[in-house]
Design a protein around this motif. Structure first.
Motif, PDB file in Angstrom:
ATOM      1  N   ALA A 114       0.838  -1.196   0.000  1.00 31.16           N
ATOM      2  CA  ALA A 114       0.000   0.000   0.000  1.00 31.16           C
ATOM      3  C   ALA A 114       0.872   1.245   0.000  1.00 31.16           C
ATOM      4  CB  ALA A 114      -0.925  -0.003   1.205  1.00 31.16           C
ATOM      5  N   GLN A 115       0.226   2.385  -0.096  1.00 31.76           N
ATOM      6  CA  GLN A 115       0.923   3.663  -0.198  1.00 31.76           C
ATOM      7  C   GLN A 115       1.718   4.018   1.054  1.00 31.76           C
ATOM      8  OE1 GLN A 115      -2.858   5.190  -1.056  1.00 31.76           O
ATOM      9  NE2 GLN A 115      -3.025   6.402   0.811  1.00 31.76           N
ATOM     10  N   ASP A 116       1.396   3.360   2.193  1.00 32.31           N
ATOM     11  CA  ASP A 116       2.160   3.600   3.416  1.00 32.31           C
ATOM     12  C   ASP A 116       3.355   2.670   3.541  1.00 32.31           C
ATOM     13  OD1 ASP A 116       0.911   1.209   3.921  1.00 32.31           O
ATOM     14  OD2 ASP A 116      -0.159   1.874   5.717  1.00 32.31           O
ATOM     15  N   GLY A 117       3.600   1.859   2.506  1.00 26.85           N
ATOM     16  CA  GLY A 117       4.732   0.947   2.516  1.00 26.85           C
ATOM     17  C   GLY A 117       4.465  -0.372   3.206  1.00 26.85           C
ATOM     18  N   GLN A 118       3.239  -0.567   3.688  1.00 26.45           N
ATOM     19  CA  GLN A 118       2.889  -1.790   4.396  1.00 26.45           C
ATOM     20  C   GLN A 118       2.183  -2.781   3.464  1.00 26.45           C
ATOM     21  OE1 GLN A 118       3.832  -2.328   7.668  1.00 26.45           O
ATOM     22  NE2 GLN A 118       4.937  -0.401   7.272  1.00 26.45           N
TER      23      GLN A 118
ATOM     24  N   SER B  70      -1.724   0.253  -9.377  1.00 21.31           N
ATOM     25  CA  SER B  70      -0.759   0.729 -10.370  1.00 21.31           C
ATOM     26  C   SER B  70      -0.406  -0.360 -11.373  1.00 21.31           C
ATOM     27  CB  SER B  70       0.517   1.222  -9.683  1.00 21.31           C
ATOM     28  OG  SER B  70       1.519   1.479 -10.659  1.00 21.31           O
ATOM     29  N   ILE B  71      -0.397   0.010 -12.657  1.00 21.69           N
ATOM     30  CA  ILE B  71       0.069  -0.895 -13.714  1.00 21.69           C
ATOM     31  C   ILE B  71       1.496  -0.549 -14.125  1.00 21.69           C
ATOM     32  CG2 ILE B  71      -2.239  -1.397 -14.614  1.00 21.69           C
ATOM     33  CD1 ILE B  71      -1.601   0.762 -16.800  1.00 21.69           C
ATOM     34  N   ASP B  72       2.135   0.336 -13.344  1.00 14.14           N
ATOM     35  CA  ASP B  72       3.498   0.794 -13.636  1.00 14.14           C
ATOM     36  C   ASP B  72       4.349   0.691 -12.365  1.00 14.14           C
ATOM     37  OD1 ASP B  72       5.705   1.930 -14.851  1.00 14.14           O
ATOM     38  OD2 ASP B  72       4.932   3.982 -14.803  1.00 14.14           O
ATOM     39  N   PRO B  73       4.566  -0.546 -11.876  1.00 16.99           N
ATOM     40  CA  PRO B  73       5.259  -0.691 -10.596  1.00 16.99           C
ATOM     41  C   PRO B  73       6.716  -0.232 -10.617  1.00 16.99           C
ATOM     42  CG  PRO B  73       4.970  -2.828 -11.658  1.00 16.99           C
ATOM     43  CD  PRO B  73       4.162  -1.844 -12.453  1.00 16.99           C
ATOM     44  N   VAL B  74       7.322  -0.093 -11.797  1.00 22.10           N
ATOM     45  CA  VAL B  74       8.708   0.366 -11.876  1.00 22.10           C
ATOM     46  C   VAL B  74       8.823   1.803 -11.371  1.00 22.10           C
ATOM     47  CG1 VAL B  74      10.628   0.882 -13.435  1.00 22.10           C
ATOM     48  CG2 VAL B  74       9.287  -1.207 -13.749  1.00 22.10           C
ATOM     49  N   ARG B  75       7.918   2.662 -11.774  1.00 18.84           N
ATOM     50  CA  ARG B  75       7.984   4.076 -11.398  1.00 18.84           C
ATOM     51  C   ARG B  75       7.091   4.418 -10.214  1.00 18.84           C
ATOM     52  NH1 ARG B  75       7.094   7.109 -17.133  1.00 18.84           N
ATOM     53  NH2 ARG B  75       5.295   5.682 -17.125  1.00 18.84           N
ATOM     54  N   ASP B  76       6.011   3.661 -10.033  1.00 17.37           N
ATOM     55  CA  ASP B  76       5.041   3.995  -8.984  1.00 17.37           C
ATOM     56  C   ASP B  76       5.439   3.368  -7.657  1.00 17.37           C
ATOM     57  OD1 ASP B  76       3.641   5.499 -10.748  1.00 17.37           O
ATOM     58  OD2 ASP B  76       2.036   4.047 -11.080  1.00 17.37           O
ATOM     59  N   THR B  77       6.298   4.070  -6.927  1.00 16.58           N
ATOM     60  CA  THR B  77       6.665   3.638  -5.588  1.00 16.58           C
ATOM     61  C   THR B  77       5.486   3.875  -4.646  1.00 16.58           C
ATOM     62  OG1 THR B  77       7.496   5.825  -4.994  1.00 16.58           O
ATOM     63  CG2 THR B  77       9.064   4.290  -6.019  1.00 16.58           C
TER      64      THR B  77
ATOM     65  N   LEU C 268       2.630   6.790  -5.015  1.00 16.38           N
ATOM     66  CA  LEU C 268       1.217   6.438  -5.051  1.00 16.38           C
ATOM     67  C   LEU C 268       0.440   7.179  -3.973  1.00 16.38           C
ATOM     68  CD1 LEU C 268       1.192   2.578  -5.716  1.00 16.38           C
ATOM     69  CD2 LEU C 268       0.049   4.326  -7.095  1.00 16.38           C
ATOM     70  N   GLY C 269       1.041   7.262  -2.774  1.00 20.34           N
ATOM     71  CA  GLY C 269       0.366   7.952  -1.678  1.00 20.34           C
ATOM     72  C   GLY C 269       0.130   9.417  -1.986  1.00 20.34           C
ATOM     73  N   GLU C 270       1.155  10.084  -2.513  1.00 25.55           N
ATOM     74  CA  GLU C 270       1.025  11.497  -2.864  1.00 25.55           C
ATOM     75  C   GLU C 270      -0.013  11.696  -3.966  1.00 25.55           C
ATOM     76  OE1 GLU C 270       4.989  12.402  -3.961  1.00 25.55           O
ATOM     77  OE2 GLU C 270       5.743  12.565  -1.900  1.00 25.55           O
ATOM     78  N   TYR C 271      -0.013  10.792  -4.921  1.00 29.66           N
ATOM     79  CA  TYR C 271      -0.915  10.913  -6.074  1.00 29.66           C
ATOM     80  C   TYR C 271      -2.370  10.714  -5.661  1.00 29.66           C
ATOM     81  CZ  TYR C 271      -2.475  10.187 -10.924  1.00 29.66           C
ATOM     82  OH  TYR C 271      -3.095  10.279 -12.148  1.00 29.66           O
ATOM     83  N   VAL C 272      -2.636   9.624  -4.958  1.00 32.04           N
ATOM     84  CA  VAL C 272      -4.011   9.317  -4.568  1.00 32.04           C
ATOM     85  C   VAL C 272      -4.532  10.371  -3.593  1.00 32.04           C
ATOM     86  CG1 VAL C 272      -5.483   7.645  -3.390  1.00 32.04           C
ATOM     87  CG2 VAL C 272      -3.750   6.853  -5.007  1.00 32.04           C
TER      88      VAL C 272
ATOM     89  N   THR D  69      -6.941   4.437  -1.656  1.00 33.73           N
ATOM     90  CA  THR D  69      -5.792   3.583  -1.377  1.00 33.73           C
ATOM     91  C   THR D  69      -5.069   3.273  -2.673  1.00 33.73           C
ATOM     92  OG1 THR D  69      -6.885   2.544   0.522  1.00 33.73           O
ATOM     93  CG2 THR D  69      -5.037   1.359  -0.452  1.00 33.73           C
ATOM     94  N   GLY D  70      -3.756   3.517  -2.685  1.00 33.42           N
ATOM     95  CA  GLY D  70      -2.930   3.155  -3.822  1.00 33.42           C
ATOM     96  C   GLY D  70      -2.254   1.827  -3.550  1.00 33.42           C
ATOM     97  N   LEU D  71      -2.249   0.945  -4.533  1.00 34.73           N
ATOM     98  CA  LEU D  71      -1.692  -0.387  -4.347  1.00 34.73           C
ATOM     99  C   LEU D  71      -0.661  -0.680  -5.435  1.00 34.73           C
ATOM    100  CD1 LEU D  71      -1.761  -3.109  -2.834  1.00 34.73           C
ATOM    101  CD2 LEU D  71      -3.558  -3.843  -4.421  1.00 34.73           C
TER     102      LEU D  71
END
Length: 217
Positions: free
Chosen positions: A64-68, A122-129, A133-137, A144-146
């Motif tokens: 998730a966007q919190d790294g968990q 995200s369908i772009d896991p290379v760039r979407d850390t 994701l958290g900042e974007y969502v 929730t960004g996954l």
């Protein structure tokens, strides 16, 4: 020598043009009625989006966007979920989708709002850390960004009928071509409605679909 007189077949009268036109109109009407009947068979409620007949949603696991670690388990927690596959470098479709879904969420009464969530995969896991994701969502509201790694991401996307592909852009970073649908999963874990992103600006109609699903799980 016997004379043979040819027997002439009676002329078949030509069908008037207006009769052909009428038959064509009847055919089109019957086709439309059949399409309408199929849609009502799929769902007795006239959804604005495309109705699904109770297809089970597939669980999703990643970060998730919190790294968990995070797992979306359809049918638990009493949550109705708007699920969308996209990426944070998307120029138009993804921002608009998240923006309109947030407007739908804000338009819900407080009690229903607590039980409605937006899940952005995200369908772009290379760039979407997770941080990105958290900042974007968060920019577009509550959601929730996954982030999922391959090949699990591809398997999950296919299970939902989502396609995506990397597209090189001359003089710029690559983009991602992808399916633009949003899936509404009810609290029982079933996919009930699908909206294309072009439908989402009709917030009141999307809202009506969401409320019907929440009230009729």
């Amino acid at each position: 020598m016997t004379d043979v007189t040819p027997v002439l077949e009676p002329a078949v009268p030509r069908r008037p043009w207006y009769v052909s036109a009428l038959l064509a109109a009847v055919g089109v009407t019957l086709l439309l009625l059949a399409a309408w009947a199929y849609a009502r068979w799929q769902s007795p409620y006239p959804f604005y989006g495309t109705a699904y007949r109770g297809a089970a949603a597939v669980p999703l696991s990643g970060t998730a966007q919190d790294g968990q670690p995070y797992t979306f388990t359809p049918g638990t927690g009493g949550q109705t979920t708007a699920l969308f596959f996209g990426f944070t470098h998307c120029a138009t479709i993804c921002p608009l989708t998240l923006s309109y879904l947030n407007k739908v969420r804000q338009a819900l009464p407080e009690g229903q709002r607590r039980n409605f969530q937006v899940l952005f995969v995200s369908i772009d896991p290379v760039r979407d850390t997770p941080q990105r994701l958290g900042e974007y969502v968060s920019y577009f509201g509550s959601g929730t960004g996954l982030r999922m790694a391959e090949p699990a991401l591809g398997q999950a996307a296919r299970a939902y009928g989502v396609a995506y592909q990397k597209a090189d852009v001359q003089g710029a970073e690559y983009q991602m071509n992808h399916t633009t649908a949003t899936y509404l999963v009810d609290e029982a874990g079933r996919i009930r409605v699908l909206w294309d992103y072009t439908q989402l600006p009709e917030v009141s109609r999307v809202l009506a679909d969401v409320q019907y699903v929440m009230e009729h799980p």
